[in-house]
Write a protein that holds these residues in place. Structure first.
Motif, PDB file in Angstrom:
ATOM      1  N   MET A   1      28.153 102.994  -9.642  1.00  0.00           N
ATOM      2  CA  MET A   1      27.119 102.025  -9.319  1.00  0.00           C
ATOM      3  C   MET A   1      26.963 101.982  -7.802  1.00  0.00           C
ATOM      4  O   MET A   1      27.938 101.940  -7.069  1.00  0.00           O
ATOM      5  N   ARG A   2      25.707 101.980  -7.378  1.00  0.00           N
ATOM      6  CA  ARG A   2      25.421 101.850  -5.953  1.00  0.00           C
ATOM      7  C   ARG A   2      25.751 100.427  -5.503  1.00  0.00           C
ATOM      8  O   ARG A   2      25.630  99.486  -6.284  1.00  0.00           O
ATOM      9  N   PRO A   3      26.125 100.235  -4.241  1.00  0.00           N
ATOM     10  CA  PRO A   3      26.551  98.909  -3.781  1.00  0.00           C
ATOM     11  C   PRO A   3      25.435  97.861  -3.828  1.00  0.00           C
ATOM     12  O   PRO A   3      24.262  98.177  -3.661  1.00  0.00           O
ATOM     13  N   PHE A   4      25.860  96.622  -4.024  1.00  0.00           N
ATOM     14  CA  PHE A   4      24.988  95.455  -3.987  1.00  0.00           C
ATOM     15  C   PHE A   4      25.270  94.668  -2.729  1.00  0.00           C
ATOM     16  O   PHE A   4      26.372  94.709  -2.201  1.00  0.00           O
ATOM     17  N   THR A   5      24.284  93.908  -2.302  1.00  0.00           N
ATOM     18  CA  THR A   5      24.462  92.941  -1.233  1.00  0.00           C
ATOM     19  C   THR A   5      24.352  91.561  -1.854  1.00  0.00           C
ATOM     20  O   THR A   5      23.375  91.273  -2.561  1.00  0.00           O
ATOM     21  N   VAL A   6      25.361  90.719  -1.630  1.00  0.00           N
ATOM     22  CA  VAL A   6      25.270  89.347  -2.115  1.00  0.00           C
ATOM     23  C   VAL A   6      24.022  88.727  -1.491  1.00  0.00           C
ATOM     24  O   VAL A   6      23.767  88.878  -0.298  1.00  0.00           O
ATOM     25  N   GLY A   7      23.223  88.086  -2.296  1.00  0.00           N
ATOM     26  CA  GLY A   7      21.960  87.500  -1.844  1.00  0.00           C
ATOM     27  C   GLY A   7      20.757  88.349  -2.179  1.00  0.00           C
ATOM     28  O   GLY A   7      19.619  87.872  -2.114  1.00  0.00           O
ATOM     29  N   GLU A   8      20.960  89.602  -2.528  1.00  0.00           N
ATOM     30  CA  GLU A   8      19.861  90.488  -2.924  1.00  0.00           C
ATOM     31  C   GLU A   8      19.164  89.893  -4.146  1.00  0.00           C
ATOM     32  O   GLU A   8      19.811  89.330  -5.025  1.00  0.00           O
ATOM     33  N   THR A   9      17.833  90.004  -4.212  1.00  0.00           N
ATOM     34  CA  THR A   9      17.080  89.375  -5.294  1.00  0.00           C
ATOM     35  C   THR A   9      16.135  90.342  -5.995  1.00  0.00           C
ATOM     36  O   THR A   9      15.769  91.384  -5.451  1.00  0.00           O
ATOM     37  N   ALA A  10      15.757  89.943  -7.190  1.00  0.00           N
ATOM     38  CA  ALA A  10      14.680  90.593  -7.942  1.00  0.00           C
ATOM     39  C   ALA A  10      13.828  89.476  -8.516  1.00  0.00           C
ATOM     40  O   ALA A  10      14.344  88.412  -8.893  1.00  0.00           O
ATOM     41  N   THR A  11      12.523  89.710  -8.574  1.00  0.00           N
ATOM     42  CA  THR A  11      11.582  88.698  -9.034  1.00  0.00           C
ATOM     43  C   THR A  11      10.780  89.233 -10.211  1.00  0.00           C
ATOM     44  O   THR A  11      10.406  90.402 -10.249  1.00  0.00           O
ATOM     45  N   LEU A  12      10.537  88.339 -11.157  1.00  0.00           N
ATOM     46  CA  LEU A  12       9.752  88.647 -12.344  1.00  0.00           C
ATOM     47  C   LEU A  12       8.625  87.620 -12.419  1.00  0.00           C
ATOM     48  O   LEU A  12       8.873  86.420 -12.261  1.00  0.00           O
ATOM     49  N   HIS A  13       7.404  88.093 -12.615  1.00  0.00           N
ATOM     50  CA  HIS A  13       6.258  87.188 -12.744  1.00  0.00           C
ATOM     51  C   HIS A  13       5.855  87.121 -14.214  1.00  0.00           C
ATOM     52  O   HIS A  13       5.688  88.158 -14.860  1.00  0.00           O
ATOM     53  N   VAL A  14       5.706  85.910 -14.719  1.00  0.00           N
ATOM     54  CA  VAL A  14       5.462  85.673 -16.140  1.00  0.00           C
ATOM     55  C   VAL A  14       4.323  84.670 -16.284  1.00  0.00           C
ATOM     56  O   VAL A  14       4.242  83.715 -15.508  1.00  0.00           O
ATOM     57  N   VAL A  15       3.458  84.889 -17.255  1.00  0.00           N
ATOM     58  CA  VAL A  15       2.477  83.886 -17.658  1.00  0.00           C
ATOM     59  C   VAL A  15       2.867  83.473 -19.074  1.00  0.00           C
ATOM     60  O   VAL A  15       3.022  84.324 -19.963  1.00  0.00           O
ATOM     61  N   VAL A  16       3.056  82.186 -19.276  1.00  0.00           N
ATOM     62  CA  VAL A  16       3.513  81.680 -20.575  1.00  0.00           C
ATOM     63  C   VAL A  16       2.465  81.973 -21.643  1.00  0.00           C
ATOM     64  O   VAL A  16       1.280  81.668 -21.474  1.00  0.00           O
TER      65      VAL A  16
END
Length: 137
Positions: A1-16
């Motif tokens: 696994m490639r390294p992670f940085t604590v605080g790194e984010t991913a965002t998902l956009h959803v319409v209900v």
């Protein structure tokens, strides 16, 4: 696994959608609002979105835990933003803090997810032939 940085984010956009509202198999429709189980799914999806770019060839990720605190409702048509933020990596376990907010920035929920990274062939062996056939349909 490639390294992670604590605080790194991913965002998902959803319409209900209506399919994301509270509707139980045995009990039927309950409330026409964003279901807690849909929120849990979106937390896991955002966490996976964070994980996937870090996987090496031959690795696979699988969810191992999810916790959700549902704070406020959202209705069909509402636009939501789900964010997974890396809070740590312990061995092969990625831990994320997750939030979901509406278009006005109102926090609808928060929680955590955990995913485990395994060799892809080990995961395939655990899933078995029936799961592979269902996946490959």
């Amino acid at each position: 696994m490639r390294p992670f940085t604590v605080g790194e984010t991913a965002t998902l956009h959803v319409v209900v959608t209506p399919q994301m509202t509270v509707d139980f198999d045995e009990l039927g429709a309950v409330h026409p609002v964003y279901a807690t189980y849909s929120m849990a799914k979106h937390f896991e999806e955002a966490g996976r979105k964070l994980l996937v770019p870090h996987l090496e060839p031959g690795e696979a990720g699988v969810g191992s835990a999810v916790a959700v605190e549902h704070l406020s409702p959202a209705w069909v048509g509402d636009a939501l933003t789900v964010t997974a933020r890396c809070t740590g990596l312990l061995g092969t376990r990625l831990n994320c803090a997750c939030t979901v907010v509406d278009a006005e920035g109102r926090e609808l929920g928060r929680g955590t997810t955990e995913q485990v990274v395994l060799p892809a062939d080990a995961l395939e062996a655990r899933l078995g032939p029936a799961a592979r056939r269902a996946r490959d349909r």
